[in-house]
Design a protein around this motif. Structure first.
Motif, short mmCIF file in Angstrom:
data_model
loop_
_atom_site.label_atom_id
_atom_site.label_comp_id
_atom_site.label_asym_id
_atom_site.label_seq_id
_atom_site.Cartn_x
_atom_site.Cartn_y
_atom_site.Cartn_z
N ALA A 92 0.81 -0.91 -0.12
CA ALA A 92 0.06 -0.11 -0.09
C ALA A 92 0.70 1.24 -0.15
CB ALA A 92 -0.87 -0.02 1.27
N ASP A 93 0.50 2.14 -1.00
CA ASP A 93 1.21 3.37 -0.79
C ASP A 93 1.05 4.34 0.65
OD1 ASP A 93 2.01 6.09 -1.21
OD2 ASP A 93 1.64 6.13 -3.32
N ARG A 95 0.97 7.16 1.47
CA ARG A 95 0.47 8.54 1.12
C ARG A 95 -0.93 8.58 0.94
NH1 ARG A 95 4.57 9.87 -3.49
NH2 ARG A 95 3.69 7.82 -4.18
N MET A 96 -1.59 7.21 0.47
CA MET A 96 -2.83 7.41 -0.01
C MET A 96 -3.86 6.89 1.26
SD MET A 96 -2.97 4.84 -3.61
CE MET A 96 -2.58 5.90 -5.09
N LEU A 101 -6.71 4.03 -2.16
CA LEU A 101 -5.92 2.77 -2.40
C LEU A 101 -7.12 2.12 -3.23
CD1 LEU A 101 -3.46 1.19 -1.73
CD2 LEU A 101 -4.91 0.26 0.47
N GLU A 104 -7.52 2.76 -6.77
CA GLU A 104 -6.43 3.16 -7.43
C GLU A 104 -6.47 2.31 -9.03
OE1 GLU A 104 -1.43 2.91 -7.15
OE2 GLU A 104 -3.00 1.61 -5.85
N ARG A 136 -5.25 7.03 6.40
CA ARG A 136 -4.02 6.57 5.63
C ARG A 136 -3.72 5.10 6.27
NH1 ARG A 136 -4.20 11.85 4.68
NH2 ARG A 136 -3.89 12.18 2.60
N CYS A 149 -6.92 -3.71 0.99
CA CYS A 149 -6.10 -4.27 0.09
C CYS A 149 -6.92 -5.47 -0.76
CB CYS A 149 -4.88 -5.03 0.26
SG CYS A 149 -3.55 -3.68 0.88
#
Length: 225
Positions: A92-93, A95-96, A101, A104, A136, A149
């Motif tokens: 996972a990024d 920052r998102m 997420l 995306e 986040r 996810c």
């Protein structure tokens, strides 16, 4: 059908971690791949999901040979797969927000207009509240992040799911909840599943068939090792 034929793969062509492995998963079926840590099963899962190009061998998705990996594969083939990894924080990024997420893949495929509705529906399905969607990754637990996810993996409604030790870092109740989400999705969509893990009890309960790593057809190296 998802067909992996005589796959040799790794991260150094001189020292492959997978040698001559073949595995076939029928459309709509669930296959568990059981093996110890470090044996190469996660590398094979990445090859199956078109995230890693094998050094040799072929991958055929629904009758169509795969010519490349990642962006080199066709969009139709890439979007046929949803993948959930073992460690959500590495997938996972940071920052998102969770809502971004999950959305995306839709944005990456030019379907931004569908994002709001799809995220809301999937959030309810995986057990994420609206309040959690605004957070986040560092502001949620591993279980909550893995729920996001999984939602991301389902957002394009894939024909194939690759779950690489998806439940390994989760408590029993969260693991059971996420397996139930996967099975509900498969029941309604007819998606096939490759579930990688080292827990035979879980794989036997979850899948139609469990294949042990050392039972796969492996080619020995020239030295016989």
């Amino acid at each position: 059908m998802l067909e992996l034929s005589r796959i040799t793969a790794g991260y150094d062509p001189r020292r492959p971690v997978v040698r001559g492995v073949s595995l076939t998963i029928g459309a709509g079926s669930a296959v568990g791949l059981l093996g110890p840590s470090g044996c190469g099963k996660s590398t094979l899962a990445r090859v199956a999901a078109l995230l890693h190009r094998p050094d040799s061998g072929t991958v055929v998705v629904d009758g169509d040979p795969v010519r490349g990996a990642r962006h080199r594969a066709t969009r139709e083939q890439r979007t046929a797969f949803g993948v959930v990894f073992q460690q959500p924080r590495l997938a996972a990024d940071p920052r998102m927000r969770l809502t971004d997420l999950i959305a995306e893949p839709l944005r990456a495929t030019g379907r931004r207009d569908e994002a709001a509705g799809a995220v809301a529906a999937l959030a309810g399905r995986v057990g994420l509240s609206a309040e959690l969607l605004g957070r986040r990754p560092h502001e949620v637990s591993d279980g909550q992040l893995q729920r996001a996810c999984l939602a991301r993996a389902l957002v394009l409604r894939p024909r194939w799911l690759i779950c690489d030790e998806m439940t390994a870092m989760l408590d029993a109740s969260t693991a059971a909840a996420l397996v139930a989400v996967v099975e509900d999705y498969r029941a309604e969509s007819g998606a096939g599943l490759l579930a990688v893990g080292h827990d035979r009890v879980l794989l036997d309960r979850w899948c139609d068939e469990t294949v042990q790593w050392d039972e796969l057809r492996l080619e020995k190296s020239p030295s016989g090792v």
